[in-house]
Design a protein around this motif. Structure first.
Motif, PDB file in Angstrom:
ATOM      1  N   LEU A 168      35.187  75.756 -15.879  1.00 11.42           N
ATOM      2  CA  LEU A 168      34.824  74.859 -14.790  1.00 11.42           C
ATOM      3  C   LEU A 168      36.079  74.232 -14.188  1.00 11.42           C
ATOM      4  CD1 LEU A 168      32.876  73.056 -13.115  1.00 11.42           C
ATOM      5  CD2 LEU A 168      32.863  71.481 -15.067  1.00 11.42           C
ATOM      6  N   CYS A 169      36.933  73.682 -15.034  1.00 14.43           N
ATOM      7  CA  CYS A 169      38.149  73.020 -14.547  1.00 14.43           C
ATOM      8  C   CYS A 169      39.059  74.001 -13.811  1.00 14.43           C
ATOM      9  CB  CYS A 169      38.894  72.370 -15.706  1.00 14.43           C
ATOM     10  SG  CYS A 169      38.038  70.955 -16.422  1.00 14.43           S
ATOM     11  N   LYS A 170      39.204  75.187 -14.366  1.00 18.48           N
ATOM     12  CA  LYS A 170      40.048  76.203 -13.736  1.00 18.48           C
ATOM     13  C   LYS A 170      39.509  76.575 -12.351  1.00 18.48           C
ATOM     14  CE  LYS A 170      41.929  80.857 -14.518  1.00 18.48           C
ATOM     15  NZ  LYS A 170      41.950  82.029 -15.436  1.00 18.48           N
ATOM     16  N   THR A 171      38.204  76.753 -12.260  1.00 17.73           N
ATOM     17  CA  THR A 171      37.580  77.116 -10.986  1.00 17.73           C
ATOM     18  C   THR A 171      37.689  75.976  -9.984  1.00 17.73           C
ATOM     19  OG1 THR A 171      36.018  78.555 -12.136  1.00 17.73           O
ATOM     20  CG2 THR A 171      35.447  77.907  -9.889  1.00 17.73           C
ATOM     21  N   MET A 172      37.418  74.744 -10.423  1.00 19.15           N
ATOM     22  CA  MET A 172      37.497  73.597  -9.519  1.00 19.15           C
ATOM     23  C   MET A 172      38.924  73.394  -9.006  1.00 19.15           C
ATOM     24  SD  MET A 172      34.342  72.534  -9.250  1.00 19.15           S
ATOM     25  CE  MET A 172      34.076  74.321  -9.231  1.00 19.15           C
ATOM     26  N   ALA A 173      39.909  73.642  -9.871  1.00 22.90           N
ATOM     27  CA  ALA A 173      41.302  73.527  -9.435  1.00 22.90           C
ATOM     28  C   ALA A 173      41.624  74.579  -8.377  1.00 22.90           C
ATOM     29  CB  ALA A 173      42.239  73.664 -10.631  1.00 22.90           C
ATOM     30  N   GLU A 174      41.143  75.795  -8.593  1.00 23.04           N
ATOM     31  CA  GLU A 174      41.386  76.877  -7.636  1.00 23.04           C
ATOM     32  C   GLU A 174      40.738  76.578  -6.289  1.00 23.04           C
ATOM     33  OE1 GLU A 174      39.863  80.283  -9.651  1.00 23.04           O
ATOM     34  OE2 GLU A 174      41.646  80.539 -10.920  1.00 23.04           O
ATOM     35  N   TRP A 175      39.615  75.861  -6.300  1.00 25.06           N
ATOM     36  CA  TRP A 175      38.884  75.528  -5.079  1.00 25.06           C
ATOM     37  C   TRP A 175      39.275  74.168  -4.505  1.00 25.06           C
ATOM     38  CZ3 TRP A 175      33.258  77.181  -6.874  1.00 25.06           C
ATOM     39  CH2 TRP A 175      33.218  78.579  -6.996  1.00 25.06           C
ATOM     40  N   PHE A 177      38.967  71.156  -5.675  1.00 16.03           N
ATOM     41  CA  PHE A 177      38.060  70.037  -5.886  1.00 16.03           C
ATOM     42  C   PHE A 177      38.860  68.833  -6.380  1.00 16.03           C
ATOM     43  CE2 PHE A 177      34.708  72.646  -4.819  1.00 16.03           C
ATOM     44  CZ  PHE A 177      33.444  72.153  -5.140  1.00 16.03           C
ATOM     45  N   ASP A 178      38.373  67.642  -6.059  1.00 19.83           N
ATOM     46  CA  ASP A 178      39.119  66.429  -6.381  1.00 19.83           C
ATOM     47  C   ASP A 178      38.938  65.983  -7.828  1.00 19.83           C
ATOM     48  OD1 ASP A 178      40.107  66.131  -3.746  1.00 19.83           O
ATOM     49  OD2 ASP A 178      38.189  65.265  -3.130  1.00 19.83           O
ATOM     50  N   PHE A 179      37.714  66.023  -8.327  1.00 20.60           N
ATOM     51  CA  PHE A 179      37.456  65.555  -9.685  1.00 20.60           C
ATOM     52  C   PHE A 179      36.121  66.076 -10.200  1.00 20.60           C
ATOM     53  CE2 PHE A 179      35.539  62.330  -6.949  1.00 20.60           C
ATOM     54  CZ  PHE A 179      34.306  62.119  -7.545  1.00 20.60           C
ATOM     55  N   ILE A 180      35.995  66.002 -11.515  1.00 25.42           N
ATOM     56  CA  ILE A 180      34.732  66.291 -12.193  1.00 25.42           C
ATOM     57  C   ILE A 180      34.238  64.976 -12.776  1.00 25.42           C
ATOM     58  CG2 ILE A 180      33.639  67.520 -14.114  1.00 25.42           C
ATOM     59  CD1 ILE A 180      35.978  69.611 -13.746  1.00 25.42           C
ATOM     60  N   ASP A 181      33.044  64.582 -12.410  1.00 26.43           N
ATOM     61  CA  ASP A 181      32.462  63.353 -12.931  1.00 26.43           C
ATOM     62  C   ASP A 181      31.877  63.627 -14.311  1.00 26.43           C
ATOM     63  OD1 ASP A 181      31.248  60.868 -13.281  1.00 26.43           O
ATOM     64  OD2 ASP A 181      29.446  61.463 -12.168  1.00 26.43           O
ATOM     65  N   CYS A 182      32.405  62.932 -15.311  1.00 29.25           N
ATOM     66  CA  CYS A 182      31.921  63.078 -16.688  1.00 29.25           C
ATOM     67  C   CYS A 182      31.020  61.916 -17.093  1.00 29.25           C
ATOM     68  CB  CYS A 182      33.097  63.190 -17.652  1.00 29.25           C
ATOM     69  SG  CYS A 182      34.233  64.536 -17.277  1.00 29.25           S
ATOM     70  N   GLN A 183      30.768  61.035 -16.137  1.00 33.07           N
ATOM     71  CA  GLN A 183      29.837  59.918 -16.281  1.00 33.07           C
ATOM     72  C   GLN A 183      30.289  58.870 -17.289  1.00 33.07           C
ATOM     73  OE1 GLN A 183      26.028  61.880 -16.935  1.00 33.07           O
ATOM     74  NE2 GLN A 183      25.848  62.413 -14.787  1.00 33.07           N
ATOM     75  N   ILE A 184      29.864  58.971 -18.545  1.00 36.50           N
ATOM     76  CA  ILE A 184      30.096  57.929 -19.535  1.00 36.50           C
ATOM     77  C   ILE A 184      31.242  58.328 -20.470  1.00 36.50           C
ATOM     78  CG2 ILE A 184      29.049  56.650 -21.447  1.00 36.50           C
ATOM     79  CD1 ILE A 184      26.352  57.064 -20.045  1.00 36.50           C
ATOM     80  N   PRO A 185      32.183  57.412 -20.721  1.00 36.35           N
ATOM     81  CA  PRO A 185      33.336  57.741 -21.587  1.00 36.35           C
ATOM     82  C   PRO A 185      32.943  58.210 -22.979  1.00 36.35           C
ATOM     83  CG  PRO A 185      33.759  55.712 -20.384  1.00 36.35           C
ATOM     84  CD  PRO A 185      32.329  56.071 -20.116  1.00 36.35           C
ATOM     85  N   THR A 186      33.544  59.322 -23.406  1.00 37.47           N
ATOM     86  CA  THR A 186      33.409  59.819 -24.774  1.00 37.47           C
ATOM     87  C   THR A 186      34.785  60.267 -25.253  1.00 37.47           C
ATOM     88  OG1 THR A 186      33.009  62.147 -24.197  1.00 37.47           O
ATOM     89  CG2 THR A 186      31.086  60.684 -24.246  1.00 37.47           C
ATOM     90  N   LYS A 187      35.025  60.108 -26.541  1.00 37.06           N
ATOM     91  CA  LYS A 187      36.315  60.519 -27.100  1.00 37.06           C
ATOM     92  C   LYS A 187      36.498  62.025 -26.969  1.00 37.06           C
ATOM     93  CE  LYS A 187      36.831  56.695 -30.373  1.00 37.06           C
ATOM     94  NZ  LYS A 187      36.976  56.307 -31.805  1.00 37.06           N
ATOM     95  N   LEU A 206      34.949  59.124  -4.635  1.00 37.67           N
ATOM     96  CA  LEU A 206      33.749  59.864  -4.241  1.00 37.67           C
ATOM     97  C   LEU A 206      33.598  59.892  -2.732  1.00 37.67           C
ATOM     98  CD1 LEU A 206      31.086  61.289  -4.809  1.00 37.67           C
ATOM     99  CD2 LEU A 206      30.039  59.045  -5.187  1.00 37.67           C
ATOM    100  N   GLY A 207      33.811  58.747  -2.090  1.00 37.04           N
ATOM    101  CA  GLY A 207      33.702  58.693  -0.639  1.00 37.04           C
ATOM    102  C   GLY A 207      34.658  59.657   0.047  1.00 37.04           C
ATOM    103  N   GLN A 208      35.876  59.750  -0.490  1.00 35.28           N
ATOM    104  CA  GLN A 208      36.852  60.688   0.083  1.00 35.28           C
ATOM    105  C   GLN A 208      36.435  62.135  -0.150  1.00 35.28           C
ATOM    106  OE1 GLN A 208      40.495  59.211  -1.869  1.00 35.28           O
ATOM    107  NE2 GLN A 208      41.170  58.408   0.120  1.00 35.28           N
ATOM    108  N   SER A 209      35.902  62.418  -1.328  1.00 32.60           N
ATOM    109  CA  SER A 209      35.476  63.786  -1.637  1.00 32.60           C
ATOM    110  C   SER A 209      34.312  64.226  -0.765  1.00 32.60           C
ATOM    111  CB  SER A 209      35.075  63.892  -3.116  1.00 32.60           C
ATOM    112  OG  SER A 209      36.197  63.746  -3.958  1.00 32.60           O
ATOM    113  N   LEU A 210      33.439  63.292  -0.432  1.00 33.92           N
ATOM    114  CA  LEU A 210      32.269  63.630   0.379  1.00 33.92           C
ATOM    115  C   LEU A 210      32.615  63.892   1.840  1.00 33.92           C
ATOM    116  CD1 LEU A 210      29.602  61.167  -1.064  1.00 33.92           C
ATOM    117  CD2 LEU A 210      29.861  63.609  -1.527  1.00 33.92           C
ATOM    118  N   GLU A 211      33.857  63.610   2.218  1.00 31.52           N
ATOM    119  CA  GLU A 211      34.286  63.942   3.582  1.00 31.52           C
ATOM    120  C   GLU A 211      34.481  65.446   3.752  1.00 31.52           C
ATOM    121  OE1 GLU A 211      37.735  61.651   4.445  1.00 31.52           O
ATOM    122  OE2 GLU A 211      36.685  59.718   4.375  1.00 31.52           O
TER     123      GLU A 211
END
Length: 225
Positions: A168-175, A177-187, A206-211
């Protein structure tokens, strides 16, 4: 009443200390998409009303900041392959019913149907990891603009869910994408490179990404890892 009035949520800053913002509503695609556009997501247990959350702080991962451990790098050398959007329903069902989750899952049947429908609309996507033609790991989430909202992962082999996240990260970087939302912090996710940010910063990002236009539709692809 216009669309925004019909499906709008309160200001995320009005959520309580745990991040709970709103109770009720439905899981129509319009409501879910509007929620994510406002940095809100549904999370509830079977038999309870639908609960909508906007936690503070928030956990995100910048795609090119993924950290692979030595054990993961070793696993990546095995003959796994990955696909995108070829087995969405199978992935979400596995996330809901995998080991230890059947009687302790927030992925209700209603959630399965709602996100599967969003998949047919081209907003929800799955990353699948295969070993000897068997689905052994995967994840699913939603995409809007240049943001990907991760929902859940599963694995049947050691590191298979981490490999799905790596893909996922590799693909999002290639495309770009600004970030992946992981929601709640986990170790666990922090060990993979995710970082904690304040909700205000998350909503600004998020507002910038939605542009950017949403990459809507099936993301079908097949690759060796």
């Amino acid at each position: 009443m216009n669309f925004n009035e019909l499906y709008s949520f309160p200001d995320p800053e009005q959520s309580d200390a745990q991040g709970l913002l709103f109770i009720g509503g439905d899981l129509s695609p319009q409501r879910i998409l509007q929620a994510y556009r406002q940095g809100i997501f549904p999370w509830y247990e079977p038999g309870t009303p639908i609960l909508w959350w906007s936690p503070n702080p928030r956990l995100i991962l910048i795609p090119n900041e993924f950290k692979a451990s030595r054990s993961l790098l070793k696993s990546l050398k095995k003959p796994f392959s990955f696909t995108i959007d070829t087995a969405f329903r199978q992935v979400i069902v596995e996330c809901a019913t995998g080991a230890g989750r059947l009687d302790n899952t927030w992925i209700t049947q209603e959630m399965i149907e709602a996100y599967t429908y969003l998949h047919t609309m081209g907003y929800a996507h799955s990353f699948e990891i295969w070993y000897e033609n068997e689905l052994v790991g995967g994840l699913y989430g939603l995409s809007l603009g240049h943001a990907f909202f991760g929902e859940s992962m599963f694995h049947k082999m050691t590191d298979a869910s981490k490999i799905a996240f790596y893909c996922l990260c590799k693909t999002m970087a290639e495309w770009s994408f600004d970030f992946i939302d992981c929601q709640i912090p986990t170790k666990h996710l922090q060990s993979l490179g995710a970082k904690i940010i304040h909700r205000k910063e998350f909503l600004h990002m998020l507002g910038q990404s939605l542009e950017h236009p949403t990459k809507q539709g099936l993301w079908n692809t097949t690759n060796n890892i």
